[in-house]
Design a protein around this motif. Structure first.
Motif, PDB file in Angstrom:
ATOM      1  N   LEU A 144      -4.104  -5.798  19.591  1.00  0.00           N
ATOM      2  CA  LEU A 144      -2.766  -5.407  20.023  1.00  0.00           C
ATOM      3  C   LEU A 144      -2.228  -4.256  19.177  1.00  0.00           C
ATOM      4  CD1 LEU A 144      -1.225  -8.955  20.616  1.00  0.00           C
ATOM      5  CD2 LEU A 144      -1.804  -7.281  22.371  1.00  0.00           C
ATOM      6  N   LYS A 145      -2.424  -4.355  17.868  1.00  0.00           N
ATOM      7  CA  LYS A 145      -1.961  -3.286  16.978  1.00  0.00           C
ATOM      8  C   LYS A 145      -2.714  -1.984  17.232  1.00  0.00           C
ATOM      9  CE  LYS A 145      -0.272  -6.014  13.048  1.00  0.00           C
ATOM     10  NZ  LYS A 145      -0.478  -6.341  11.615  1.00  0.00           N
ATOM     11  N   MET A 146      -4.011  -2.100  17.459  1.00  0.00           N
ATOM     12  CA  MET A 146      -4.793  -0.900  17.743  1.00  0.00           C
ATOM     13  C   MET A 146      -4.330  -0.235  19.035  1.00  0.00           C
ATOM     14  SD  MET A 146      -8.734  -1.843  16.796  1.00  0.00           S
ATOM     15  CE  MET A 146      -9.342  -1.900  15.105  1.00  0.00           C
ATOM     16  N   ALA A 147      -4.103  -1.064  20.062  1.00  0.00           N
ATOM     17  CA  ALA A 147      -3.670  -0.516  21.350  1.00  0.00           C
ATOM     18  C   ALA A 147      -2.323   0.183  21.210  1.00  0.00           C
ATOM     19  CB  ALA A 147      -3.582  -1.635  22.387  1.00  0.00           C
ATOM     20  N   TYR A 148      -1.417  -0.449  20.472  1.00  0.00           N
ATOM     21  CA  TYR A 148      -0.101   0.154  20.277  1.00  0.00           C
ATOM     22  C   TYR A 148      -0.205   1.450  19.477  1.00  0.00           C
ATOM     23  CZ  TYR A 148       4.880   0.544  19.271  1.00  0.00           C
ATOM     24  OH  TYR A 148       6.171   0.987  19.190  1.00  0.00           O
ATOM     25  N   GLN A 149      -0.989   1.379  18.392  1.00  0.00           N
ATOM     26  CA  GLN A 149      -1.093   2.581  17.554  1.00  0.00           C
ATOM     27  C   GLN A 149      -1.878   3.677  18.248  1.00  0.00           C
ATOM     28  OE1 GLN A 149      -2.102   1.919  13.418  1.00  0.00           O
ATOM     29  NE2 GLN A 149      -2.588   4.079  13.093  1.00  0.00           N
ATOM     30  N   TYR A 150      -2.793   3.326  19.130  1.00  0.00           N
ATOM     31  CA  TYR A 150      -3.520   4.343  19.907  1.00  0.00           C
ATOM     32  C   TYR A 150      -2.526   5.260  20.617  1.00  0.00           C
ATOM     33  CZ  TYR A 150      -6.074   6.277  23.926  1.00  0.00           C
ATOM     34  OH  TYR A 150      -6.599   7.110  24.882  1.00  0.00           O
ATOM     35  N   TRP A 151      -1.524   4.640  21.256  1.00  0.00           N
ATOM     36  CA  TRP A 151      -0.534   5.436  21.959  1.00  0.00           C
ATOM     37  C   TRP A 151       0.447   6.078  20.983  1.00  0.00           C
ATOM     38  CZ3 TRP A 151      -1.885   6.750  26.499  1.00  0.00           C
ATOM     39  CH2 TRP A 151      -2.628   5.891  27.312  1.00  0.00           C
ATOM     40  N   TRP A 152       0.765   5.403  19.876  1.00  0.00           N
ATOM     41  CA  TRP A 152       1.648   5.991  18.862  1.00  0.00           C
ATOM     42  C   TRP A 152       1.014   7.254  18.287  1.00  0.00           C
ATOM     43  CZ3 TRP A 152       1.485   7.307  13.708  1.00  0.00           C
ATOM     44  CH2 TRP A 152       2.704   7.530  13.065  1.00  0.00           C
ATOM     45  N   ALA A 198       1.268  -0.309  27.238  1.00  0.00           N
ATOM     46  CA  ALA A 198       0.187   0.136  26.352  1.00  0.00           C
ATOM     47  C   ALA A 198      -1.143  -0.505  26.712  1.00  0.00           C
ATOM     48  CB  ALA A 198       0.546  -0.179  24.903  1.00  0.00           C
ATOM     49  N   ALA A 199      -1.120  -1.810  27.052  1.00  0.00           N
ATOM     50  CA  ALA A 199      -2.378  -2.523  27.303  1.00  0.00           C
ATOM     51  C   ALA A 199      -2.130  -3.794  28.090  1.00  0.00           C
ATOM     52  CB  ALA A 199      -3.070  -2.853  25.981  1.00  0.00           C
ATOM     53  N   VAL A 200      -3.173  -4.267  28.733  1.00  0.00           N
ATOM     54  CA  VAL A 200      -3.186  -5.572  29.386  1.00  0.00           C
ATOM     55  C   VAL A 200      -4.123  -6.462  28.581  1.00  0.00           C
ATOM     56  CG1 VAL A 200      -3.881  -6.859  31.439  1.00  0.00           C
ATOM     57  CG2 VAL A 200      -2.737  -4.665  31.688  1.00  0.00           C
ATOM     58  N   ILE A 201      -3.667  -7.652  28.196  1.00  0.00           N
ATOM     59  CA  ILE A 201      -4.521  -8.590  27.467  1.00  0.00           C
ATOM     60  C   ILE A 201      -4.669  -9.863  28.274  1.00  0.00           C
ATOM     61  CG2 ILE A 201      -2.528  -9.409  26.113  1.00  0.00           C
ATOM     62  CD1 ILE A 201      -4.562 -10.079  23.868  1.00  0.00           C
ATOM     63  N   ALA A 227      -5.496  -1.569  36.182  1.00  0.00           N
ATOM     64  CA  ALA A 227      -5.108  -1.054  34.866  1.00  0.00           C
ATOM     65  C   ALA A 227      -5.755   0.303  34.616  1.00  0.00           C
ATOM     66  CB  ALA A 227      -5.505  -2.052  33.785  1.00  0.00           C
ATOM     67  N   ARG A 228      -7.021   0.416  34.936  1.00  0.00           N
ATOM     68  CA  ARG A 228      -7.746   1.672  34.750  1.00  0.00           C
ATOM     69  C   ARG A 228      -7.100   2.803  35.561  1.00  0.00           C
ATOM     70  NH1 ARG A 228     -10.083  -0.127  30.908  1.00  0.00           N
ATOM     71  NH2 ARG A 228     -12.215  -0.898  30.789  1.00  0.00           N
ATOM     72  N   PRO A 259     -13.994  -4.078  29.071  1.00  0.00           N
ATOM     73  CA  PRO A 259     -12.692  -3.831  28.451  1.00  0.00           C
ATOM     74  C   PRO A 259     -12.733  -2.689  27.434  1.00  0.00           C
ATOM     75  CG  PRO A 259     -13.757  -5.650  27.346  1.00  0.00           C
ATOM     76  CD  PRO A 259     -14.660  -5.267  28.504  1.00  0.00           C
ATOM     77  N   ASP A 260     -11.555  -2.286  26.989  1.00  0.00           N
ATOM     78  CA  ASP A 260     -11.452  -1.304  25.904  1.00  0.00           C
ATOM     79  C   ASP A 260     -11.507  -1.993  24.544  1.00  0.00           C
ATOM     80  OD1 ASP A 260     -10.812   1.213  27.481  1.00  0.00           O
ATOM     81  OD2 ASP A 260      -9.245  -0.144  28.194  1.00  0.00           O
TER      82      ASP A 260
END
Length: 422
Positions: A144-152, A198-201, A227-228, A259-260
């Motif tokens: 979750l943190k990676m997905a958020y920071q990816y966009w940040w 940002a992402a779907v989990i 999602a893609r 998945p990513d």
């Protein structure tokens, strides 16, 4: 006179050192535990004394009186090859004498690299970057943190939303309707929140802690495809479903989409030691690269990539890929199907929403959730030599691969007998 003096000295010693003289009940391991320990997922006010386990072997754990309990939940879904597996235990012993631990920031070691190389042979090439942690919760947190920071890192910011899980079961006539409703809400979120997700989990195919709820693979593929199309990252939480539980090595093996982020833990070391991995793509990894630390992923754990745990995972993965293990998984799945059919036949409508995927079986006991019944069932099953832990009114079986078809058949006979007496 001497006895009085000795008694006073003893009393003074006890008072000074705050020494407690334990009663016979308090001196048992369970009694000592009750005085000190706060257990997970337990209502401590009403919980009975925990069963004290002295040893474990194969599919069984043994209490202080050497009474066996068939571990039908794999001790919270972590044990896949059976308890105290000698090959894994020996691997741990050897590694502990060589390298017990080393900080993983700025250092590396053979077990960590070898484990990732081994997993790379069975993962899609897209999943190529491995981040270590130590349990299922942290591996999901990292994704979750990676997905958020990816966009940040790309200068975007986001909120989060929910979509219902279209849980299904055998003979479910409403499954298509539930899937259509879930997809419709998902698409509605996308329309209202364009470029704000940002992402779907999701847990692919089986939601564990929510009651072993299962969905169809076509639904998961459709969610990922949507999602893609909308440029949304996808996270698969395979903490519970990984390492053979669903019949395939991983649940995503039954899907067409990759998945990513892939989160794995629980069975990774065969149930011996805590370890987890968040696996992602080069595309994600590359966005964290920069000449300064500003874009780095500033996250880690003290026991990141512990060499002993990595060594156990390497051996466990080797055992998992042996033909005899694959054969054992097939036999367990077949035994489940037979046992579930017999259970439904014997218990009728008391048993509802039966479902199975690979080595995982679940069903509901009819009626509304009753906390007292839940406690009663755990106690009764323990008295019958079965380690089972219902989730609400959902009873599930998820045994280690060392469990024989005969043991599973016997377990279903006991379960049906207990249910019919409720």
């Amino acid at each position: 006179m001497r006895d009085i003096y000795a008694r006073r000295l003893w009393q003074r010693f006890v008072s000074k050192n705050k020494l407690r003289i334990l009663t016979r009940q308090e001196s048992t391991l369970s009694g000592r535990d009750k005085k000190l320990i706060w257990h997970p997922f337990s209502q401590e006010k009403t919980a009975a004394e925990p069963i004290a386990i002295r040893r474990a072997q194969g599919s069984y754990v043994y209490d202080e009186a050497d009474r066996p309990y068939l571990d039908l939940v794999s001790s919270w879904w972590v044990n896949i090859h059976g308890h105290a597996h000698p090959e894994i235990a020996n691997t741990i012993y050897k590694q502990a004498l060589t390298l017990d631990h080393v900080i993983f920031a700025g250092f590396t070691h053979e077990p960590a690299v070898t484990l990732c190389e081994s997993l790379a042979t069975i993962f899609p090439p897209k999943l190529s970057r491995y981040f270590f942690s130590d349990n299922g919760s942290t591996t999901v947190e990292i994704a979750l943190k990676m997905a958020y920071q990816y966009w940040w890192n790309e200068k975007f910011f986001f909120d989060s939303l929910l979509v219902p899980f279209p849980a299904t079961w055998n003979e479910d006539v409403d499954v298509v309707k539930k899937e259509v409703e879930a997809i419709s809400l998902f698409q509605s979120h996308l329309e209202k929140n364009s470029k704000k997700i940002a992402a779907v989990i999701l847990e692919p195919l089986v939601q564990g802690a929510s009651g072993m709820r299962m969905c169809r693979n076509t639904f998961v593929d459709q969610v990922v495809e949507i999602a893609r199309e909308n440029g949304i990252l996808v996270i698969f939480d395979e903490v519970m479903t990984g390492f053979g539980r669903t019949g395939s090595l991983f649940a995503f093996n039954q899907l067409t989409q990759v998945p990513d982020f892939l989160c794995i833990s629980k069975g990774i070391t065969g149930g011996f030691l805590p370890l987890a991995l968040t696996v992602t793509t080069d595309k994600i990894y590359n966005t964290f690269l920069a000449d300064s630390f500003s874009k780095a992923f500033a996250h880690g754990h003290s026991y990141t990539a512990n060499p002993i745990a990595c060594s156990a995972a390497i051996k466990s993965l080797e055992i998992l890929q042996r033909p005899q293990t694959r054969n054992a998984i097939t036999k367990i799945s077949e035994a489940h199907a037979q046992g579930l059919a017999q259970l439904k036949k014997k218990c009728g409508n008391i048993v509802q929403n039966t479902r199975q995927l690979g080595t995982i079986v679940a069903f509901e006991i009819s009626g509304t959730y009753n906390f007292d019944l839940n406690l009663k069932l755990k106690k009764i099953f323990a008295m019958e030599g079965l380690l089972l832990r219902p989730i609400g009114n959902t009873l599930y079986l998820l045994p280690p691969y060392s469990t024989t078809p005969e043991e599973i058949e016997s377990a279903y006979q006991i379960i049906s007998s207990v249910i019919l007496k409720l």
